[in-house]
Design a protein around this motif. Structure first.
Motif, PDB file in Angstrom:
ATOM      1  N   ILE A  60      57.502  46.017  34.642  1.00 52.97           N
ATOM      2  CA  ILE A  60      58.654  46.628  35.075  1.00 52.97           C
ATOM      3  C   ILE A  60      59.834  45.632  34.771  1.00 52.97           C
ATOM      4  N   PRO A  61      61.010  46.210  34.420  1.00 54.85           N
ATOM      5  CA  PRO A  61      62.120  45.605  33.849  1.00 54.85           C
ATOM      6  C   PRO A  61      62.942  44.697  34.741  1.00 54.85           C
ATOM      7  N   ASP A  62      63.631  43.703  34.227  1.00 57.03           N
ATOM      8  CA  ASP A  62      64.626  43.124  35.241  1.00 57.03           C
ATOM      9  C   ASP A  62      65.700  43.928  35.543  1.00 57.03           C
ATOM     10  N   PHE A  63      66.002  44.286  36.868  1.00 56.99           N
ATOM     11  CA  PHE A  63      66.885  45.278  37.277  1.00 56.99           C
ATOM     12  C   PHE A  63      68.290  45.093  36.852  1.00 56.99           C
ATOM     13  N   ALA A  64      68.483  43.579  36.687  1.00 66.49           N
ATOM     14  CA  ALA A  64      69.794  43.153  35.988  1.00 66.49           C
ATOM     15  C   ALA A  64      69.976  43.307  34.553  1.00 66.49           C
ATOM     16  N   ASN A  65      69.193  43.534  33.865  1.00 63.23           N
ATOM     17  CA  ASN A  65      69.259  43.715  32.357  1.00 63.23           C
ATOM     18  C   ASN A  65      69.636  45.205  32.351  1.00 63.23           C
ATOM     19  N   ALA A  66      71.188  45.121  31.786  1.00 65.41           N
ATOM     20  CA  ALA A  66      71.970  46.416  31.565  1.00 65.41           C
ATOM     21  C   ALA A  66      71.290  47.055  30.117  1.00 65.41           C
ATOM     22  N   ALA A  67      70.608  46.311  29.383  1.00 64.60           N
ATOM     23  CA  ALA A  67      70.029  46.822  28.173  1.00 64.60           C
ATOM     24  C   ALA A  67      68.926  47.833  28.479  1.00 64.60           C
ATOM     25  N   MET A  68      68.453  47.669  29.643  1.00 68.47           N
ATOM     26  CA  MET A  68      67.230  48.576  29.779  1.00 68.47           C
ATOM     27  C   MET A  68      67.356  49.966  30.480  1.00 68.47           C
ATOM     28  N   PRO A  69      66.612  51.126  30.090  1.00 64.33           N
ATOM     29  CA  PRO A  69      67.100  52.344  30.958  1.00 64.33           C
ATOM     30  C   PRO A  69      67.546  52.221  32.365  1.00 64.33           C
ATOM     31  N   LEU A  70      68.262  52.974  32.849  1.00 62.44           N
ATOM     32  CA  LEU A  70      68.867  52.932  33.964  1.00 62.44           C
ATOM     33  C   LEU A  70      67.984  53.357  35.014  1.00 62.44           C
ATOM     34  N   GLU A  71      67.193  54.548  34.914  1.00 62.99           N
ATOM     35  CA  GLU A  71      66.057  54.704  35.866  1.00 62.99           C
ATOM     36  C   GLU A  71      65.001  53.814  36.170  1.00 62.99           C
ATOM     37  N   SER A  72      64.723  52.941  34.862  1.00 58.96           N
ATOM     38  CA  SER A  72      63.757  52.104  34.887  1.00 58.96           C
ATOM     39  C   SER A  72      64.340  51.014  35.754  1.00 58.96           C
ATOM     40  N   ARG A  73      65.528  50.413  35.594  1.00 54.93           N
ATOM     41  CA  ARG A  73      65.982  49.513  36.365  1.00 54.93           C
ATOM     42  C   ARG A  73      66.170  49.776  37.986  1.00 54.93           C
ATOM     43  N   ALA A  74      66.538  50.982  38.296  1.00 57.44           N
ATOM     44  CA  ALA A  74      66.681  51.395  39.607  1.00 57.44           C
ATOM     45  C   ALA A  74      65.458  51.309  40.298  1.00 57.44           C
ATOM     46  N   ARG A  75      64.369  51.891  39.648  1.00 60.50           N
ATOM     47  CA  ARG A  75      63.019  52.010  39.993  1.00 60.50           C
ATOM     48  C   ARG A  75      62.618  50.524  40.482  1.00 60.50           C
ATOM     49  N   ALA A  76      62.761  49.642  39.460  1.00 61.93           N
ATOM     50  CA  ALA A  76      62.443  48.415  39.494  1.00 61.93           C
ATOM     51  C   ALA A  76      63.066  47.562  40.865  1.00 61.93           C
ATOM     52  N   TYR A  77      64.350  47.918  40.873  1.00 63.59           N
ATOM     53  CA  TYR A  77      65.044  47.394  42.271  1.00 63.59           C
ATOM     54  C   TYR A  77      64.473  47.997  43.506  1.00 63.59           C
ATOM     55  N   LEU A  78      64.243  49.088  43.718  1.00 61.36           N
ATOM     56  CA  LEU A  78      63.465  49.624  44.685  1.00 61.36           C
ATOM     57  C   LEU A  78      62.033  49.177  45.032  1.00 61.36           C
ATOM     58  N   ASP A  79      61.342  48.999  43.941  1.00 64.75           N
ATOM     59  CA  ASP A  79      59.741  48.558  44.087  1.00 64.75           C
ATOM     60  C   ASP A  79      59.712  47.039  44.821  1.00 64.75           C
ATOM     61  N   ILE A  80      60.845  46.228  44.302  1.00 69.07           N
ATOM     62  CA  ILE A  80      60.761  44.778  44.760  1.00 69.07           C
ATOM     63  C   ILE A  80      61.383  44.765  46.081  1.00 69.07           C
ATOM     64  N   ASN A  81      62.552  45.467  46.222  1.00 66.93           N
ATOM     65  CA  ASN A  81      63.288  45.117  47.479  1.00 66.93           C
ATOM     66  C   ASN A  81      63.031  46.124  48.707  1.00 66.93           C
TER      67      ASN A  81
END
Length: 338
Positions: free
Chosen positions: A222-243
């Protein structure tokens, strides 16, 4: 090669002075990890070679995650210990299954008055009857951490990543709160170390030190949710997954909510899109859906994420501040939905 203690002899003013041999460092105590009790002092385990808890002992390895849980902007230092000659194994879902006798150690701290200071260290110990989670609080001298089964509050002043001064009452969770977040099918388990959330360098370290059996399949990271270069949905889903997903999954403590926020969840409704709450009340804020597509300000998820009110705020444990960056990410994600 034969090893021995070297004695250095110095001749000073006609006298021979011998340097005292260095005292060997005791290894991690497998007996303390496996014993039935709850050690009063963190030092009893031998996880660190220094009293301040910064230098890991032999066999204790620092590891990192792609995306990390938010805890009031605290810095976190994560370590894995696996008994010599044993290995962790990745199951089909990529969760690491650790052998009995393993430990996961996580220290929390802030830079205060220009110095890095630890507030607490939480340990997860894998004993014969399962995992046990214990919180330890550091003293003012930074020389020892003491068990706080009932948890505690610590006043802290620090500067957040945006340069804002923050004054908070930092919450050290009690033993039962640790168990609540780490519960899966009513058993205590680790949260962070999954194949998809371990950094590439961490995986290389575990494999090269024979601490992890070579996985039988790939687990895309999964991506680093703070990495703005990654797709928005992937970042949001990564944030929800860990938090959120440690409780909001089909086997977690919030399984009865029907809201499942794991990274691999495929059902939009279970993810919250157009999903009505199981029980309306203060937690819903009067809104109809967990996620109202295109309307973050009408979404229960955002209402709870931005709240600090007990019984409303989500996550329930581990924060006394709103995670501004995380809220902005999820707001952007929901606003972009059709």
């Amino acid at each position: 090669m034969r090893t021995f203690l070297a004695v250095i002899t110095l001749c000073v003013a006609g006298f021979a002075v011998s340097a005292a041999p260095t005292k060997p460092i005791a290894p991690v105590s497998d007996a303390v990890i496996m014993a039935a009790g709850m050690p009063k002092k963190l030092s009893e385990y031998g996880f660190f070679t220094d009293a301040a808890g910064w230098t890991p002992n032999k066999g204790v390895k620092l590891y990192r995650l792609n995306s990390a849980l938010f805890t009031d902007y605290a810095e976190k230092y994560r370590y894995i210990y696996i008994p010599a000659g044993q290995q962790a194994v990745a199951d089909g879902d990529g969760r690491l299954q650790f052998p009995v006798g393993s430990a996961l150690i996580k220290s929390f701290g802030y830079k205060i008055d220009g110095q890095d200071r630890l507030l607490e260290t939480r340990v997860l110990l894998h004993r014969a009857d399962g995992w046990i989670a214990l919180p330890y609080v550091w003293n003012a001298e930074q020389t020892e951490a003491t068990l706080k089964v009932a948890g505690t509050r610590i006043p802290v002043r620090f500067t957040d990543p945006s340069g804002n001064a923050r004054d908070i009452s930092y919450a050290v969770p009690n033993k039962n709160q640790c168990k609540e977040c780490h519960s899966l099918s009513n058993a205590v388990v680790p949260i962070g170390p999954k194949m998809r959330n371990l950094t590439h360098d961490t995986l290389d370290m575990l494999l090269s030190n024979a601490m992890l059996e070579q996985p039988g399949r790939d687990h895309p990271p999964i991506p680093d949710f703070a990495n703005a270069a990654m797709p928005l949905e992937s970042r949001a889903r990564a944030y929800l997954d860990i938090n959120c997903a440690h409780c909001h999954n089909r086997e977690g403590s919030a399984s009865n909510s029907g809201l499942f926020l794991t990274y691999e969840e495929e059902s939009p409704v279970h993810l919250g899109v157009g999903k009505r709450p199981v029980a309306a009340g203060r937690g819903s804020g009067g809104f109809a859906f967990a996620i109202a597509p295109g309307e973050p300000d009408q979404s229960i998820m955002m209402y709870r994420l931005k709240s600090l009110e007990p019984g409303v705020a989500m996550p329930e444990v581990g924060r006394s501040l709103v995670h501004e960056e995380g809220a902005a990410l999820l707001t952007e994600w929901i606003a972009a939905m059709d």
